[in-house]
Design a protein around this motif. Structure first.
Motif, PDB file in Angstrom:
ATOM      1  N   VAL A 123      50.583  61.984 128.943  1.00 49.39           N
ATOM      2  CA  VAL A 123      50.037  61.191 127.911  1.00 49.39           C
ATOM      3  C   VAL A 123      48.580  60.530 128.414  1.00 49.39           C
ATOM      4  O   VAL A 123      48.590  60.551 129.794  1.00 49.39           O
ATOM      5  CB  VAL A 123      50.978  60.117 127.685  1.00 49.39           C
ATOM      6  CG1 VAL A 123      51.257  59.068 128.640  1.00 49.39           C
ATOM      7  CG2 VAL A 123      50.627  59.543 126.229  1.00 49.39           C
ATOM      8  N   ASP A 157      45.651  55.527 129.295  1.00 48.38           N
ATOM      9  CA  ASP A 157      45.846  54.049 128.450  1.00 48.38           C
ATOM     10  C   ASP A 157      47.234  53.541 128.674  1.00 48.38           C
ATOM     11  O   ASP A 157      47.539  52.441 128.381  1.00 48.38           O
ATOM     12  CB  ASP A 157      45.148  53.946 127.258  1.00 48.38           C
ATOM     13  CG  ASP A 157      45.444  55.160 126.388  1.00 48.38           C
ATOM     14  OD1 ASP A 157      45.643  56.180 126.848  1.00 48.38           O
ATOM     15  OD2 ASP A 157      45.588  54.745 125.178  1.00 48.38           O
ATOM     16  N   TRP A 158      48.306  54.428 129.018  1.00 41.87           N
ATOM     17  CA  TRP A 158      49.611  54.203 129.064  1.00 41.87           C
ATOM     18  C   TRP A 158      50.151  54.179 130.236  1.00 41.87           C
ATOM     19  O   TRP A 158      51.191  54.201 130.640  1.00 41.87           O
ATOM     20  CB  TRP A 158      50.400  55.230 128.007  1.00 41.87           C
ATOM     21  CG  TRP A 158      49.976  55.306 126.802  1.00 41.87           C
ATOM     22  CD1 TRP A 158      49.357  56.132 126.039  1.00 41.87           C
ATOM     23  CD2 TRP A 158      50.787  54.478 125.746  1.00 41.87           C
ATOM     24  NE1 TRP A 158      49.098  55.800 124.930  1.00 41.87           N
ATOM     25  CE2 TRP A 158      50.085  54.871 124.450  1.00 41.87           C
ATOM     26  CE3 TRP A 158      51.402  53.386 125.871  1.00 41.87           C
ATOM     27  CZ2 TRP A 158      50.258  54.212 123.153  1.00 41.87           C
ATOM     28  CZ3 TRP A 158      51.814  52.909 124.388  1.00 41.87           C
ATOM     29  CH2 TRP A 158      51.077  53.233 123.197  1.00 41.87           C
ATOM     30  N   LYS A 197      53.805  52.800 131.713  1.00 43.79           N
ATOM     31  CA  LYS A 197      54.728  52.720 130.626  1.00 43.79           C
ATOM     32  C   LYS A 197      55.872  53.789 130.348  1.00 43.79           C
ATOM     33  O   LYS A 197      56.741  53.698 129.804  1.00 43.79           O
ATOM     34  CB  LYS A 197      53.964  52.753 129.102  1.00 43.79           C
ATOM     35  CG  LYS A 197      54.714  53.098 127.770  1.00 43.79           C
ATOM     36  CD  LYS A 197      55.246  51.640 127.472  1.00 43.79           C
ATOM     37  CE  LYS A 197      55.873  51.706 125.792  1.00 43.79           C
ATOM     38  NZ  LYS A 197      56.650  50.901 125.453  1.00 43.79           N
ATOM     39  N   TYR A 239      49.656  61.120 134.038  1.00 43.96           N
ATOM     40  CA  TYR A 239      48.908  60.203 133.016  1.00 43.96           C
ATOM     41  C   TYR A 239      47.433  60.962 132.865  1.00 43.96           C
ATOM     42  O   TYR A 239      46.999  60.928 134.146  1.00 43.96           O
ATOM     43  CB  TYR A 239      48.718  58.817 133.505  1.00 43.96           C
ATOM     44  CG  TYR A 239      50.285  58.167 133.507  1.00 43.96           C
ATOM     45  CD1 TYR A 239      50.492  57.775 131.948  1.00 43.96           C
ATOM     46  CD2 TYR A 239      50.997  57.965 134.510  1.00 43.96           C
ATOM     47  CE1 TYR A 239      51.750  57.083 132.016  1.00 43.96           C
ATOM     48  CE2 TYR A 239      52.118  57.169 134.180  1.00 43.96           C
ATOM     49  CZ  TYR A 239      52.550  56.938 133.019  1.00 43.96           C
ATOM     50  OH  TYR A 239      53.723  56.219 133.016  1.00 43.96           O
TER      51      TYR A 239
END
Length: 136
Positions: A92, A95-96, A99, A111
């Motif tokens: 992903v 920005d995550w 998480k 990421y």
């Protein structure tokens, strides 16, 4: 075969989405893309989605990058999908960061860096300005 999975809303598919999908595809041999269902997005507070689920799925399909497209409909589905499809890598956008670290228990989590200078919010904002310009 290395299987990679990623998720997103992909509303108003743009260059940043495509770059993310290209990077995700580059991590393995088979890319599964989860497109978030309208109801699931609304439950998470995303109320400004402008395209229907089918429009968003077709936009992802048109990139030619996804080997399989699924619909994300509920909390906890990521774990179910990782198990169901025997996924090796979950990825992903950066920005995550942090998480989804809990998914390291099931597969590798990567990421990916965001594409500088573009975001869905920015695209929606420009689209609204454009629409307002026509109405005036």
């Amino acid at each position: 075969m290395v299987k990679v999975i990623t998720y997103g809303t992909y509303d108003l598919l743009h260059y940043g989405h495509i770059k993310l999908l290209e990077r995700a595809k580059g991590l393995g041999d088979y890319l599964i893309v989860g497109v978030t269902a309208d109801d699931f997005d609304k439950n998470r507070g995303k109320i400004n989605v402008q395209q229907s689920l089918m429009e968003r799925i077709e936009a992802v399909r048109a990139t030619g990058l996804a080997d399989k497209i699924i619909v994300e409909e509920y909390e906890g589905q990521k774990i179910d999908d990782i198990r169901r499809y025997d996924v090796d890598i979950f990825t992903v956008g950066s920005d995550w960061v942090g998480k989804f670290d809990y998914l390291n228990e099931y597969c590798k989590v990567v990421y990916l860096p965001r594409t500088e200078g573009i975001s869905s919010s920015e695209v929606r904002s420009k689209q609204c300005k454009l629409r307002m310009g026509f109405a005036a």
